[in-house]
Design a protein around this motif. Structure first.
Motif, mmCIF file in Angstrom:
data_model
loop_
_atom_site.group_PDB
_atom_site.id
_atom_site.type_symbol
_atom_site.label_atom_id
_atom_site.label_comp_id
_atom_site.label_asym_id
_atom_site.label_seq_id
_atom_site.Cartn_x
_atom_site.Cartn_y
_atom_site.Cartn_z
ATOM 1 N N GLY A 3 40.035 50.722 7.764
ATOM 2 C CA GLY A 3 40.663 50.495 9.051
ATOM 3 C C GLY A 3 40.851 51.766 9.841
ATOM 4 O O GLY A 3 40.717 51.796 11.054
ATOM 5 N N MET A 4 41.165 52.870 9.126
ATOM 6 C CA MET A 4 41.422 54.112 9.829
ATOM 7 C C MET A 4 40.164 54.710 10.452
ATOM 8 O O MET A 4 40.230 55.647 11.210
ATOM 9 C CB MET A 4 42.066 55.127 8.879
ATOM 10 N N GLN A 5 39.001 54.181 10.111
ATOM 11 C CA GLN A 5 37.758 54.659 10.699
ATOM 12 C C GLN A 5 37.197 53.683 11.721
ATOM 13 O O GLN A 5 36.073 53.857 12.183
ATOM 14 C CB GLN A 5 36.715 54.912 9.609
ATOM 15 N N LEU A 6 37.966 52.679 12.083
ATOM 16 C CA LEU A 6 37.473 51.674 13.010
ATOM 17 C C LEU A 6 37.122 52.278 14.365
ATOM 18 O O LEU A 6 36.272 51.762 15.085
ATOM 19 C CB LEU A 6 38.525 50.570 13.179
ATOM 20 N N TRP A 7 37.754 53.392 14.715
ATOM 21 C CA TRP A 7 37.481 54.036 15.999
ATOM 22 C C TRP A 7 36.043 54.530 16.099
ATOM 23 O O TRP A 7 35.550 54.816 17.189
ATOM 24 C CB TRP A 7 38.459 55.188 16.239
ATOM 25 N N ARG A 8 35.340 54.637 14.966
ATOM 26 C CA ARG A 8 33.932 55.053 14.998
ATOM 27 C C ARG A 8 33.018 53.937 15.471
ATOM 28 O O ARG A 8 31.860 54.183 15.811
ATOM 29 C CB ARG A 8 33.485 55.496 13.608
ATOM 30 N N THR A 9 33.518 52.713 15.497
ATOM 31 C CA THR A 9 32.698 51.552 15.825
ATOM 32 C C THR A 9 32.495 51.418 17.323
ATOM 33 O O THR A 9 33.447 51.536 18.097
ATOM 34 C CB THR A 9 33.370 50.265 15.292
ATOM 35 N N SER A 10 31.277 51.154 17.745
ATOM 36 C CA SER A 10 31.011 50.905 19.160
ATOM 37 C C SER A 10 31.839 49.731 19.654
ATOM 38 O O SER A 10 32.050 48.746 18.934
ATOM 39 C CB SER A 10 29.529 50.614 19.372
ATOM 40 N N CYS A 206 44.999 55.658 16.640
ATOM 41 C CA CYS A 206 44.832 54.841 15.440
ATOM 42 C C CYS A 206 45.558 55.410 14.221
ATOM 43 O O CYS A 206 45.500 54.821 13.142
ATOM 44 C CB CYS A 206 43.343 54.677 15.116
ATOM 45 N N ARG A 207 46.227 56.531 14.361
ATOM 46 C CA ARG A 207 46.948 57.119 13.238
ATOM 47 C C ARG A 207 48.219 56.315 12.929
ATOM 48 O O ARG A 207 48.885 55.828 13.830
ATOM 49 C CB ARG A 207 47.323 58.571 13.547
ATOM 50 N N LYS A 208 48.523 56.191 11.668
ATOM 51 C CA LYS A 208 49.750 55.500 11.257
ATOM 52 C C LYS A 208 50.907 56.485 11.283
ATOM 53 O O LYS A 208 50.964 57.422 10.476
ATOM 54 C CB LYS A 208 49.577 54.909 9.863
ATOM 55 N N LEU A 209 51.813 56.278 12.215
ATOM 56 C CA LEU A 209 52.978 57.153 12.360
ATOM 57 C C LEU A 209 54.237 56.292 12.506
ATOM 58 O O LEU A 209 54.853 56.232 13.569
ATOM 59 C CB LEU A 209 52.818 58.058 13.587
ATOM 60 N N PRO A 210 54.599 55.551 11.457
ATOM 61 C CA PRO A 210 55.796 54.721 11.572
ATOM 62 C C PRO A 210 57.026 55.593 11.765
ATOM 63 O O PRO A 210 57.088 56.702 11.201
ATOM 64 C CB PRO A 210 55.825 53.980 10.218
ATOM 65 N N PRO A 211 57.990 55.128 12.590
ATOM 66 C CA PRO A 211 58.055 53.831 13.278
ATOM 67 C C PRO A 211 57.492 53.870 14.696
ATOM 68 O O PRO A 211 57.762 52.967 15.496
ATOM 69 C CB PRO A 211 59.554 53.562 13.312
#
Length: 537
Positions: A3-10, A206-211
């Protein structure tokens, strides 16, 4: 692919890829999409992926091919983003135009782009500009989404054909055009590549930075101009971080959105200042139960009045709700962020707001500095100057307007056109836009003070002039201003001219709710000049 690499997808394959990996997600819309004949208002990821594929097939049947420019000019809805994904899928370049742009503004943008296909709705395609021309006159072909328009193709006639193969584009090739807000004239068209939009802007988000970011348990409500680059970085973050339910809202009428918010109780809401302002009655209604579960409000695009921030934070029943205010520009993406607590918002009742603190630059992504507007040399801490930003996310240019780009690109640095100052702790405070700034003051700060003291339903724009005190334009309910309340509101504020009073609904704004100050000057100041030169707006 994680999921963290989804930004690579067109963008053209994004919904297909996300439908195959990760957890299920559901999207609830305030109204059905204009490109979906089935009229669904609740869709999952496989359904969204199918809509993108079907739309790509319709575009291919309409003659769209790789490298073509396809203009999208329709009412605001999430499906604007899906159309763009379909355009990218066939290798073409989406040109995203807000449906709130009047034909006289859309016309020069279309003339600049010369699209192979214009996609729109009947209302906009049949509206004439001041020359009596239709916007369809500036495109080779036109596709109508919701009915018959003479000479235009119909979407329903093109659906159902084969889905074309995905056509990739290089990371440094032009991917998409969106326009600026146009507060000072005809908007600029911003050029984005996959590397800039996905590799930099979306990757950061797309980085996980809760909250501060979405969690799996969130119900996220989004009010956005879905033609804006912000919508595209946002969809990457949503599909990566996977909140359980996403509410896609395309209008801000309390009568429309109230039932949706009360039924699904969002925990995160992102909206424009104008959207929050329209929804204030919902925050008062029934103790604000539509916002009772909200843990985070997110404001972007423009500064929000403290009085409005307070209303929503007080409507939340969450133990520790926050208001996340972002600072950025379409050309750069996010540049800073600050958090406002309920305690801080309520404390503003008893003190005058100072300059807008927009936070610190994001380490590793953005650098900010304040410079002298004439020499461009850095100024001492605490001294006002022009704000420059350095970021790898900076877009690659203005389409067919290189001279306007050169006015703002200072080597690797970007001239934001904002006047601000740096604090000793490294936080940036904003004073004004350069075009609206006079030395020794801050119109934004004084506007905050005045609006804070006026009854709800008022707004104020201060217009500095070269040869006298700033002229306040007061937008008041019904165009009526209580002069006693006005005198109390401006007590302690530097000298102002007599106010120009207009009806609240007559305050000119962009599609994202920003006040059109130059239009106010044209209407009410009879050609009086601005204190700044405005080259960097």
């Amino acid at each position: 692919m994680s999921g963290m690499q989804l930004w690579r997808t067109s963008l053209g394959l994004l919904f297909d890829r996300r439908a195959r990996i990760g957890k299920p997600m559901f999207f609830r819309m305030s109204r059905p999409m204009d490109i979906d004949p089935s009229g669904q208002s609740i869709v999952d990821l496989p359904a969204l992926a199918e809509i993108v594929r079907n739309t790509a097939g319709a575009l291919h049947a309409a003659g769209v091919r790789a490298g073509d420019r396809v203009a999208v000019y329709k009412e605001n809805h999430f499906d604007c983003l899906l159309i763009a994904a379909a355009v990218v899928r066939v290798g073409a370049i989406p040109v995203m135009l807000s449906g709130l742009l009047p034909p006289d503004t859309a016309r020069p943008l279309l003339q600049r782009v010369e699209p192979s296909l214009l996609i729109g709705t009947r209302r906009l395609l049949e509206e004439q500009d001041s020359n009596g021309e239709l916007v369809s006159a500036f495109a080779e072909r036109t596709l109508c989404l919701d009915g018959d328009v003479p000479g235009a193709l119909r979407l329903t006639d093109l659906l159902g054909g084969p889905v074309p193969e995905f056509v990739p584009r290089g990371d440094d090739e032009l991917m998409m055009l969106t326009h600026t807000s146009g507060t000072t004239g005809v908007p600029k068209l911003i050029m984005y590549t996959p590397e800039k939009l996905q590799g930099q802007m979306a990757r950061l988000e797309c980085r996980k930075l809760p909250p501060l970011t979405f969690t799996r348990d969130d119900v996220a409500a989004m009010f956005l101009p879905y033609v804006h680059a912000r919508a595209f970085t946002w969809i990457y973050s949503v599909l990566t971080l996977s909140p359980a339910t996403t509410l896609l809202v395309s209008e801000n009428d309390p009568e429309v959105v109230g039932p949706l918010l009360r039924q699904h109780r969002p925990t995160v809401i992102e909206a424009l200042p104008i959207d929050f302002q329209r929804m204030v009655p919902l925050a008062d209604e029934n103790g604000g139960d539509a916002f009772a579960a909200v843990r985070m409000f997110i404001g972007n695009f423009d500064a929000m009045r403290w009085s409005v921030i307070r209303v929503f934070l007080n409507a939340s029943k969450h133990r520790f709700p926050v208001w996340r205010e972002g600072y950025g520009q379409s050309e750069t993406g996010g540049m800073g962020m600050t958090m406002i607590t309920r305690y801080r918002a309520n404390k503003r009742r008893d003190e005058n707001p100072g300059p807008r603190k927009v936070g610190r630059p994001m380490p590793g992504f953005v650098e900010l500095k304040v410079v002298d507007p004439t020499t461009f040399r850095p100024v001492p801490t605490g001294q006002p100057g022009v704000v420059l930003a350095k970021t790898k996310a900076r877009c690659v240019g203005y389409y067919k307007e290189p001279e306007r780009w050169r006015e703002k690109a200072v080597g690797d640095w970007w001239n934001t056109g904002d006047i601000g100052l740096m604090t000793r702790t490294g936080a940036l405070m904003l004073l004004d836009r350069e075009v609206n700034h006079t030395p020794g003051g801050s119109c934004l700060e004084h506007e905050d003070v005045i609006v804070e003291r006026l009854p709800r339903g008022h707004d104020v724009a201060l217009l500095p002039v070269p040869d006298g005190p700033p002229v306040p334009v007061v937008a008041a309910p019904g165009g009526e201003l209580d002069r006693e309340r006005w005198r109390a509101a401006v007590r302690g504020v530097p000298e102002l001219a007599e106010p120009v009073v207009i009806d609240f609904e007559d305050m000119p704004r962009t599609g994202t709710g920003k006040i059109l100050r130059q239009e106010l000057r044209r209407r009410h100041l009879e050609g009086a000049g601005s204190p700044g030169h405005g080259r960097w707006t």
